[in-house]
Design a protein around this motif. Structure first.
Motif, PDB file in Angstrom:
ATOM      1  N   ARG A 112       0.963  -1.072  -0.326  1.00 20.55           N
ATOM      2  CA  ARG A 112      -0.072   0.338   0.216  1.00 20.55           C
ATOM      3  C   ARG A 112       0.577   1.280  -0.145  1.00 20.55           C
ATOM      4  N   PHE A 113       0.569   2.338  -1.166  1.00 25.59           N
ATOM      5  CA  PHE A 113       1.422   2.935  -1.274  1.00 25.59           C
ATOM      6  C   PHE A 113       0.917   4.682  -0.893  1.00 25.59           C
ATOM      7  N   VAL A 114       1.476   5.466  -0.169  1.00 27.72           N
ATOM      8  CA  VAL A 114       0.990   7.147   0.266  1.00 27.72           C
ATOM      9  C   VAL A 114       2.184   7.585  -0.542  1.00 27.72           C
ATOM     10  N   LEU A 115       1.517   8.686  -1.033  1.00 29.46           N
ATOM     11  CA  LEU A 115       2.685   9.484  -1.820  1.00 29.46           C
ATOM     12  C   LEU A 115       3.252  10.220  -0.580  1.00 29.46           C
ATOM     13  N   LYS A 116       4.274  10.362  -0.242  1.00 31.86           N
ATOM     14  CA  LYS A 116       4.244  11.816   0.850  1.00 31.86           C
ATOM     15  C   LYS A 116       5.442  13.308   0.542  1.00 31.86           C
ATOM     16  N   GLU A 123      16.162  19.214 -14.687  1.00 33.94           N
ATOM     17  CA  GLU A 123      15.442  18.820 -15.351  1.00 33.94           C
ATOM     18  C   GLU A 123      14.866  17.771 -16.398  1.00 33.94           C
ATOM     19  N   ALA A 124      15.700  16.749 -15.508  1.00 32.23           N
ATOM     20  CA  ALA A 124      15.364  15.370 -16.045  1.00 32.23           C
ATOM     21  C   ALA A 124      15.001  13.950 -14.913  1.00 32.23           C
ATOM     22  N   GLU A 125      15.019  14.879 -13.691  1.00 36.49           N
ATOM     23  CA  GLU A 125      14.870  13.665 -12.563  1.00 36.49           C
ATOM     24  C   GLU A 125      13.683  14.468 -11.586  1.00 36.49           C
ATOM     25  N   LEU A 126      12.794  13.201 -11.307  1.00 36.50           N
ATOM     26  CA  LEU A 126      12.168  13.981 -10.059  1.00 36.50           C
ATOM     27  C   LEU A 126      12.089  13.013  -9.177  1.00 36.50           C
ATOM     28  N   LEU A 127      12.488  13.106  -7.796  1.00 31.80           N
ATOM     29  CA  LEU A 127      12.743  11.922  -6.631  1.00 31.80           C
ATOM     30  C   LEU A 127      11.115  12.285  -5.779  1.00 31.80           C
ATOM     31  N   ARG A 128      10.348  11.174  -5.974  1.00 31.14           N
ATOM     32  CA  ARG A 128       9.267  10.385  -5.503  1.00 31.14           C
ATOM     33  C   ARG A 128       9.384   9.429  -4.013  1.00 31.14           C
ATOM     34  N   GLU A 129       9.093  10.426  -2.804  1.00 23.34           N
ATOM     35  CA  GLU A 129       9.311   9.399  -1.448  1.00 23.34           C
ATOM     36  C   GLU A 129       7.595   8.751  -1.552  1.00 23.34           C
ATOM     37  N   ASN A 130       7.896   7.535  -1.381  1.00 21.97           N
ATOM     38  CA  ASN A 130       6.176   6.768  -0.975  1.00 21.97           C
ATOM     39  C   ASN A 130       6.050   6.160   0.740  1.00 21.97           C
ATOM     40  N   ALA A 131       5.319   6.322   1.577  1.00 24.22           N
ATOM     41  CA  ALA A 131       5.075   5.589   2.670  1.00 24.22           C
ATOM     42  C   ALA A 131       4.869   4.352   2.266  1.00 24.22           C
ATOM     43  N   LEU A 132       5.202   3.477   2.454  1.00 25.66           N
ATOM     44  CA  LEU A 132       5.013   2.034   1.539  1.00 25.66           C
ATOM     45  C   LEU A 132       4.664   0.577   3.366  1.00 25.66           C
ATOM     46  N   THR A 133       3.600   0.225   3.261  1.00 25.01           N
ATOM     47  CA  THR A 133       3.604  -0.694   3.614  1.00 25.01           C
ATOM     48  C   THR A 133       2.958  -1.702   3.481  1.00 25.01           C
ATOM     49  N   ILE A 134       3.676  -2.680   4.143  1.00 26.00           N
ATOM     50  CA  ILE A 134       3.538  -4.091   3.147  1.00 26.00           C
ATOM     51  C   ILE A 134       2.457  -4.932   4.223  1.00 26.00           C
ATOM     52  N   GLU A 135       1.172  -4.681   4.233  1.00 26.38           N
ATOM     53  CA  GLU A 135       0.607  -5.577   4.850  1.00 26.38           C
ATOM     54  C   GLU A 135       0.386  -7.234   5.003  1.00 26.38           C
ATOM     55  N   ILE A 136      -0.175  -8.453   5.859  1.00 25.08           N
ATOM     56  CA  ILE A 136      -0.211  -8.970   5.890  1.00 25.08           C
ATOM     57  C   ILE A 136      -1.417  -9.319   5.824  1.00 25.08           C
ATOM     58  N   GLU A 137      -2.146 -10.697   4.867  1.00 17.12           N
ATOM     59  CA  GLU A 137      -3.542 -10.789   4.584  1.00 17.12           C
ATOM     60  C   GLU A 137      -3.715 -11.367   6.400  1.00 17.12           C
ATOM     61  N   GLY A 138      -5.500 -10.700   7.365  1.00 16.32           N
ATOM     62  CA  GLY A 138      -5.976 -10.943   8.377  1.00 16.32           C
ATOM     63  C   GLY A 138      -4.858 -10.388  10.040  1.00 16.32           C
ATOM     64  N   SER A 139      -4.147 -10.001   9.380  1.00 14.11           N
ATOM     65  CA  SER A 139      -2.999  -9.121  10.320  1.00 14.11           C
ATOM     66  C   SER A 139      -3.434  -7.834  10.955  1.00 14.11           C
ATOM     67  N   SER A 152      12.966   9.141 -10.698  1.00 13.90           N
ATOM     68  CA  SER A 152      11.957   8.877 -11.942  1.00 13.90           C
ATOM     69  C   SER A 152      12.762   9.597 -13.498  1.00 13.90           C
ATOM     70  N   VAL A 153      13.249   9.229 -14.270  1.00 14.36           N
ATOM     71  CA  VAL A 153      13.956   9.819 -15.029  1.00 14.36           C
ATOM     72  C   VAL A 153      13.755  10.154 -16.572  1.00 14.36           C
ATOM     73  N   PHE A 154      13.574  11.127 -16.816  1.00 11.39           N
ATOM     74  CA  PHE A 154      13.159  11.766 -17.883  1.00 11.39           C
ATOM     75  C   PHE A 154      14.349  11.693 -18.918  1.00 11.39           C
ATOM     76  N   ALA A 155      14.129  11.966 -20.547  1.00 15.88           N
ATOM     77  CA  ALA A 155      14.752  12.449 -21.574  1.00 15.88           C
ATOM     78  C   ALA A 155      14.770  14.385 -21.199  1.00 15.88           C
ATOM     79  N   ALA A 156      16.323  13.618 -21.020  1.00 18.08           N
ATOM     80  CA  ALA A 156      17.071  15.308 -21.269  1.00 18.08           C
ATOM     81  C   ALA A 156      16.492  16.225 -21.579  1.00 18.08           C
ATOM     82  N   PRO A 157      16.148  17.506 -21.591  1.00 15.40           N
ATOM     83  CA  PRO A 157      15.537  18.131 -22.576  1.00 15.40           C
ATOM     84  C   PRO A 157      16.709  19.025 -23.384  1.00 15.40           C
TER      85      PRO A 157
END
Length: 158
Positions: A112-116, A123-139, A152-157
């Motif tokens: 489960r991901f929440v964008l922080k 001009e070619a890089e975005l840095l994303r931080e996500n809160a990641l929770t790895i859940e156990i079914e039934g817990s 995330s790397v983009f083509a250079a302008p």
């Protein structure tokens, strides 16, 4: 508008929201054994289900914490598509990582991901931080929580 700026604006609008929930994945003894073989980590709590059932409070063998963590990439594939104009994505590391609950063989996990945050590093890089929770079914207690960084790397302008 450049592709990276469009991606930045789209991402900024999602900060603080859940941006993805993956499919469930079964972590069975075969997967645990294969991971142990690959990583040369054959500690008995992972690879000896009978002994683990007798000598631990877990009721059987448990997955390696790093096996659980390694599934994060699969969970991300379920949840995220590349941005328009993105040429690659790179795992940039973690700001926080905690293993909260053991994963007993036969458990199902999902991410489960929440964008922080999102930052334009160049001009070619975005840095994303996500809160990641790895859940156990039934817990109620997740297997792990982490603040995961992705570049995330983009083509250079031109």
């Amino acid at each position: 508008m450049a592709a990276i700026d469009k991606a930045l604006a789209q991402s900024e609008a999602l900060i603080g929201t859940e941006v993805g929930v993956s499919n469930w994945i079964m972590v069975d003894q075969k997967m645990i054994d294969q991971f142990a073989e690959t990583t040369h980590d054959d500690q008995w709590i992972h690879v000896d289900p009978e002994r683990a059932a007798k000598e631990t409070p877990f009721g059987g063998a448990i997955a390696h914490g790093f096996l659980t963590l390694s599934l994060a990439s699969r969970f991300a594939y379920d949840c995220f598509q590349p941005y328009e104009g993105q040429v690659m994505g790179i795992n940039y590391g973690f700001n926080k990582l905690r293993f909260l609950s053991p994963v007993v063989a036969g458990s199902r996990l999902r991410g489960r991901f929440v964008l922080k945050s999102v930052t334009k590093r160049s001009e070619a890089e975005l840095l994303r931080e996500n809160a990641l929770t790895i859940e156990i079914e039934g817990s109620e207690t997740p297997a792990l929580v982490a603040d995961w960084l992705g570049l995330s790397v983009f083509a250079a302008p031109a």
